[in-house]
Design a protein around this motif. Structure first.
Motif, PDB file in Angstrom:
ATOM      1  N   ASN A  33       7.075 -78.470 -61.267  1.00  0.00           N
ATOM      2  CA  ASN A  33       7.294 -77.020 -61.207  1.00  0.00           C
ATOM      3  C   ASN A  33       6.164 -76.038 -61.137  1.00  0.00           C
ATOM      4  OD1 ASN A  33      10.120 -77.348 -61.602  1.00  0.00           O
ATOM      5  ND2 ASN A  33       9.675 -77.721 -63.774  1.00  0.00           N
ATOM      6  N   GLN A  34       6.187 -75.460 -59.880  1.00  0.00           N
ATOM      7  CA  GLN A  34       4.666 -74.624 -59.602  1.00  0.00           C
ATOM      8  C   GLN A  34       5.340 -73.377 -59.078  1.00  0.00           C
ATOM      9  OE1 GLN A  34       1.536 -75.800 -59.821  1.00  0.00           O
ATOM     10  NE2 GLN A  34       2.429 -77.895 -60.124  1.00  0.00           N
ATOM     11  N   VAL A  35       4.487 -72.080 -59.598  1.00  0.00           N
ATOM     12  CA  VAL A  35       4.806 -70.817 -59.059  1.00  0.00           C
ATOM     13  C   VAL A  35       4.886 -71.060 -57.354  1.00  0.00           C
ATOM     14  CG1 VAL A  35       3.912 -69.912 -60.935  1.00  0.00           C
ATOM     15  CG2 VAL A  35       2.452 -70.152 -59.037  1.00  0.00           C
ATOM     16  N   PRO A  36       5.353 -69.898 -56.604  1.00  0.00           N
ATOM     17  CA  PRO A  36       5.653 -69.962 -55.236  1.00  0.00           C
ATOM     18  C   PRO A  36       3.917 -69.847 -54.669  1.00  0.00           C
ATOM     19  CG  PRO A  36       7.085 -68.217 -56.340  1.00  0.00           C
ATOM     20  CD  PRO A  36       6.240 -68.848 -57.379  1.00  0.00           C
ATOM     21  N   MET A  37       3.893 -70.433 -53.653  1.00  0.00           N
ATOM     22  CA  MET A  37       2.377 -70.617 -53.234  1.00  0.00           C
ATOM     23  C   MET A  37       2.165 -69.581 -52.159  1.00  0.00           C
ATOM     24  SD  MET A  37       0.706 -73.965 -50.689  1.00  0.00           S
ATOM     25  CE  MET A  37       1.954 -73.760 -49.692  1.00  0.00           C
ATOM     26  N   SER A  38       1.088 -69.223 -52.205  1.00  0.00           N
ATOM     27  CA  SER A  38       0.816 -67.905 -51.494  1.00  0.00           C
ATOM     28  C   SER A  38       0.899 -68.011 -50.072  1.00  0.00           C
ATOM     29  CB  SER A  38      -0.698 -67.290 -51.704  1.00  0.00           C
ATOM     30  OG  SER A  38      -1.204 -66.551 -50.479  1.00  0.00           O
ATOM     31  N   HIS A  39       1.706 -67.189 -49.232  1.00  0.00           N
ATOM     32  CA  HIS A  39       1.817 -67.335 -47.947  1.00  0.00           C
ATOM     33  C   HIS A  39       0.512 -67.271 -47.156  1.00  0.00           C
ATOM     34  CE1 HIS A  39       6.203 -66.531 -48.262  1.00  0.00           C
ATOM     35  NE2 HIS A  39       6.131 -67.733 -47.655  1.00  0.00           N
ATOM     36  N   ASP A  40      -0.412 -66.444 -47.813  1.00  0.00           N
ATOM     37  CA  ASP A  40      -1.773 -66.375 -47.107  1.00  0.00           C
ATOM     38  C   ASP A  40      -2.419 -67.809 -46.917  1.00  0.00           C
ATOM     39  OD1 ASP A  40      -1.549 -63.640 -46.467  1.00  0.00           O
ATOM     40  OD2 ASP A  40      -2.670 -62.948 -48.529  1.00  0.00           O
ATOM     41  N   LEU A  41      -2.147 -68.610 -48.133  1.00  0.00           N
ATOM     42  CA  LEU A  41      -2.843 -69.900 -48.131  1.00  0.00           C
ATOM     43  C   LEU A  41      -2.086 -70.503 -47.023  1.00  0.00           C
ATOM     44  CD1 LEU A  41      -4.410 -72.225 -49.071  1.00  0.00           C
ATOM     45  CD2 LEU A  41      -3.019 -72.424 -51.199  1.00  0.00           C
ATOM     46  N   ASN A 118      17.254 -48.078 -61.015  1.00  0.00           N
ATOM     47  CA  ASN A 118      15.960 -48.828 -61.675  1.00  0.00           C
ATOM     48  C   ASN A 118      16.292 -50.166 -61.415  1.00  0.00           C
ATOM     49  OD1 ASN A 118      13.409 -48.674 -62.712  1.00  0.00           O
ATOM     50  ND2 ASN A 118      14.247 -48.835 -64.788  1.00  0.00           N
ATOM     51  N   HIS A 119      16.466 -50.622 -60.126  1.00  0.00           N
ATOM     52  CA  HIS A 119      16.815 -52.067 -59.995  1.00  0.00           C
ATOM     53  C   HIS A 119      15.735 -52.739 -59.084  1.00  0.00           C
ATOM     54  CE1 HIS A 119      21.230 -51.430 -60.668  1.00  0.00           C
ATOM     55  NE2 HIS A 119      20.705 -51.337 -61.831  1.00  0.00           N
ATOM     56  N   PHE A 120      15.234 -53.858 -59.389  1.00  0.00           N
ATOM     57  CA  PHE A 120      14.121 -54.379 -58.498  1.00  0.00           C
ATOM     58  C   PHE A 120      14.728 -55.739 -58.034  1.00  0.00           C
ATOM     59  CE2 PHE A 120      11.987 -51.193 -60.924  1.00  0.00           C
ATOM     60  CZ  PHE A 120      10.879 -50.746 -60.373  1.00  0.00           C
ATOM     61  N   GLU A 121      14.449 -56.157 -56.950  1.00  0.00           N
ATOM     62  CA  GLU A 121      14.967 -57.241 -56.299  1.00  0.00           C
ATOM     63  C   GLU A 121      13.810 -58.129 -55.466  1.00  0.00           C
ATOM     64  OE1 GLU A 121      18.490 -57.078 -53.952  1.00  0.00           O
ATOM     65  OE2 GLU A 121      19.786 -55.810 -55.217  1.00  0.00           O
ATOM     66  N   SER A 122      13.899 -59.442 -55.365  1.00  0.00           N
ATOM     67  CA  SER A 122      13.049 -60.308 -54.572  1.00  0.00           C
ATOM     68  C   SER A 122      13.964 -61.669 -54.568  1.00  0.00           C
ATOM     69  CB  SER A 122      11.789 -60.468 -55.151  1.00  0.00           C
ATOM     70  OG  SER A 122      12.054 -61.467 -56.008  1.00  0.00           O
ATOM     71  N   TRP A 123      13.549 -62.434 -53.400  1.00  0.00           N
ATOM     72  CA  TRP A 123      13.755 -63.648 -53.215  1.00  0.00           C
ATOM     73  C   TRP A 123      12.930 -64.527 -54.103  1.00  0.00           C
ATOM     74  CZ3 TRP A 123      17.819 -65.284 -50.233  1.00  0.00           C
ATOM     75  CH2 TRP A 123      18.407 -64.379 -49.320  1.00  0.00           C
ATOM     76  N   PHE A 124      13.272 -65.787 -54.345  1.00  0.00           N
ATOM     77  CA  PHE A 124      12.572 -66.755 -55.212  1.00  0.00           C
ATOM     78  C   PHE A 124      12.975 -68.213 -54.667  1.00  0.00           C
ATOM     79  CE2 PHE A 124       9.657 -66.477 -58.515  1.00  0.00           C
ATOM     80  CZ  PHE A 124       9.613 -67.946 -59.379  1.00  0.00           C
ATOM     81  N   PRO A 125      12.000 -68.980 -54.851  1.00  0.00           N
ATOM     82  CA  PRO A 125      12.105 -70.566 -54.326  1.00  0.00           C
ATOM     83  C   PRO A 125      13.147 -71.080 -55.215  1.00  0.00           C
ATOM     84  CG  PRO A 125       9.955 -70.061 -54.456  1.00  0.00           C
ATOM     85  CD  PRO A 125      10.587 -68.840 -55.180  1.00  0.00           C
ATOM     86  N   LEU A 126      13.957 -72.137 -54.627  1.00  0.00           N
ATOM     87  CA  LEU A 126      14.747 -72.987 -55.534  1.00  0.00           C
ATOM     88  C   LEU A 126      14.111 -73.629 -56.435  1.00  0.00           C
ATOM     89  CD1 LEU A 126      17.390 -73.717 -52.708  1.00  0.00           C
ATOM     90  CD2 LEU A 126      17.903 -72.475 -54.683  1.00  0.00           C
ATOM     91  N   LEU A 150       7.318 -72.742 -46.583  1.00  0.00           N
ATOM     92  CA  LEU A 150       7.821 -71.203 -46.159  1.00  0.00           C
ATOM     93  C   LEU A 150       8.505 -70.588 -47.142  1.00  0.00           C
ATOM     94  CD1 LEU A 150       6.497 -69.669 -43.763  1.00  0.00           C
ATOM     95  CD2 LEU A 150       8.951 -69.971 -42.624  1.00  0.00           C
ATOM     96  N   ALA A 151       9.504 -71.111 -47.821  1.00  0.00           N
ATOM     97  CA  ALA A 151      10.389 -70.691 -48.677  1.00  0.00           C
ATOM     98  C   ALA A 151       9.891 -70.696 -50.129  1.00  0.00           C
ATOM     99  CB  ALA A 151      11.578 -71.462 -48.514  1.00  0.00           C
ATOM    100  N   GLY A 152       8.558 -71.376 -50.219  1.00  0.00           N
ATOM    101  CA  GLY A 152       8.005 -71.410 -51.522  1.00  0.00           C
ATOM    102  C   GLY A 152       8.102 -72.438 -52.393  1.00  0.00           C
ATOM    103  N   ASN A 153       8.797 -73.512 -51.845  1.00  0.00           N
ATOM    104  CA  ASN A 153       9.370 -74.687 -52.746  1.00  0.00           C
ATOM    105  C   ASN A 153       8.298 -75.433 -52.735  1.00  0.00           C
ATOM    106  OD1 ASN A 153      12.273 -74.010 -53.164  1.00  0.00           O
ATOM    107  ND2 ASN A 153      12.448 -74.002 -51.007  1.00  0.00           N
ATOM    108  N   VAL A 154       8.183 -76.384 -53.982  1.00  0.00           N
ATOM    109  CA  VAL A 154       7.436 -77.506 -54.054  1.00  0.00           C
ATOM    110  C   VAL A 154       8.252 -78.746 -53.111  1.00  0.00           C
ATOM    111  CG1 VAL A 154       6.703 -79.694 -55.749  1.00  0.00           C
ATOM    112  CG2 VAL A 154       6.686 -77.103 -56.376  1.00  0.00           C
ATOM    113  N   ASN A 155       7.595 -79.458 -52.291  1.00  0.00           N
ATOM    114  CA  ASN A 155       8.341 -80.181 -51.404  1.00  0.00           C
ATOM    115  C   ASN A 155       7.942 -81.737 -51.710  1.00  0.00           C
ATOM    116  OD1 ASN A 155       9.719 -78.361 -48.883  1.00  0.00           O
ATOM    117  ND2 ASN A 155       7.929 -77.444 -50.081  1.00  0.00           N
TER     118      ASN A 155
END
Length: 217
Positions: A33-41, A118-126, A150-155
Motif C-alpha cells: 500500500n502506497q500513497v498516490p504517486m505524483s503525476h509530475d513524477l 462545506n463539502h470537499f471531494e476528490s478521486w482516490f486510487p483503488l 495514471l489512476a494512482g494505483n500500485v500495479n
C-alpha cells in the motif's frame, strides 16, 4: 520460450527468486500500500522513456528482440507495436485522458465543489491493482499498467508462464530513469502459472481490484 520476465523493486529476477520474495512480503500491507504517486513524477519518467525509445539504442533493440522471439509475431507487427507504444507515451495525451475520465489533471487533490456547502471531494486510487493479461499481447500489459499508474494505483502485473520479457524490460527502464527511487514501489511483474492454483490464489489475494483479460477461464 523461457524468458526471465519478473520485475521486483526495479530488478529483473528469476521465477524462483520472485516467488520467494513474493511470499516474504505477501502479508506486509505496508509494502503493497502506497500513497498516490505524483503525476509530475510519472509524466517526467514517461517523457524520459519516450526519448529513450526514439534514440533507437539498446533499450529499443531489447524490446524489438523480445518481440521477434515470439513465434506468433510478424516483423511488421514488431514495428507497429513499438510505434503504438511511442504514440501512447505522449504526456499531453495522458493529461487529456486524465481530464476526460476524471475531470481534472489533478484528480487526487481535495477540492471544494460548491462554496455554498462545506463539502470537499476528490478521486482516490483503488489501491493494489493486479493485471491478468493473456500471453498473446505483450503490449497490453505495458499499456494496462500505465493506465493503472495514471489512476494512482500500485500495479502488479501477472504474466502467463510462457509470456515474454517485454513488460519487465520496459518497466525496468523506467525504474532506472527514476532518480528518486519511488517509482519501483508502484510496479511489480511476476510470472504465475494459472495451473498453480494455490500460487495464483495467493497472488490475487493482495489485490484491491483485479483487471483480467483473456478467455473465460
Amino acid at each position: 520460450m523461457n524468458n526471465v520476465a519478473n520485475l521486483w523493486q526495479g530488478q529483473i529476477v528469476s521465477d524462483e527468486e520472485f516467488k520467494k520474495l513474493f511470499y516474504a512480503h505477501k502479508n506486509n500491507s505496508g509494502f503493497w500500500n502506497q500513497v498516490p504517486m505524483s503525476h509530475d513524477l510519472l509524466f517526467n519518467l514517461v517523457e524520459k522513456v519516450s526519448s529513450k525509445l526514439k534514440e533507437r539504442g539498446d533499450f529499443y533493440k531489447r524490446l524489438v528482440d523480445d518481440l521477434r522471439m515470439r513465434p506468433d509475431v510478424e516483423e511488421d507487427e514488431v514495428v507497429a507495436s513499438l510505434n503504438s507504444l511511442e504514440d501512447f507515451l505522449c504526456v499531453d495525451n495522458l493529461r487529456l485522458k486524465l481530464y476526460r475520465e476524471l475531470g481534472s489533471e489533478n484528480p487526487f487533490e481535495l477540492k471544494r465543489i460548491s462554496y455554498k456547502e462545506n463539502h470537499f471531494e476528490s478521486w482516490f486510487p483503488l489501491g493494489v491493482l493486479v493485471h491478468v493479461t493473456p500471453n498473446n499481447s505483450p503490449l497490453l500489459g505495458v499499456l494496462g499498467v500505465l493506465e493503472g499508474l495514471l489512476a494512482g494505483n500500485v500495479n502488479v502485473l501477472k504474466l502467463a508462464r510462457r509470456d515474454s520479457s517485454f513488460a519487465a524490460i520496459f518497466y525496468q527502464q523506467l525504474c532506472l530513469l527514476d532518480d528518486t527511487g519511488i517509482f519501483k514501489k508502484y510496479i511489480t511483474i511476476g510470472k504465475v502459472s494459472s495451473g498453480d492454483k494455490q500460487y495464483l490464489s495467493d497472488f490475487l489475494s493482495i489485490a484491491d481490484v483485479v483487471s483480467a483479460w483473456g478467455n473465460e477461464e
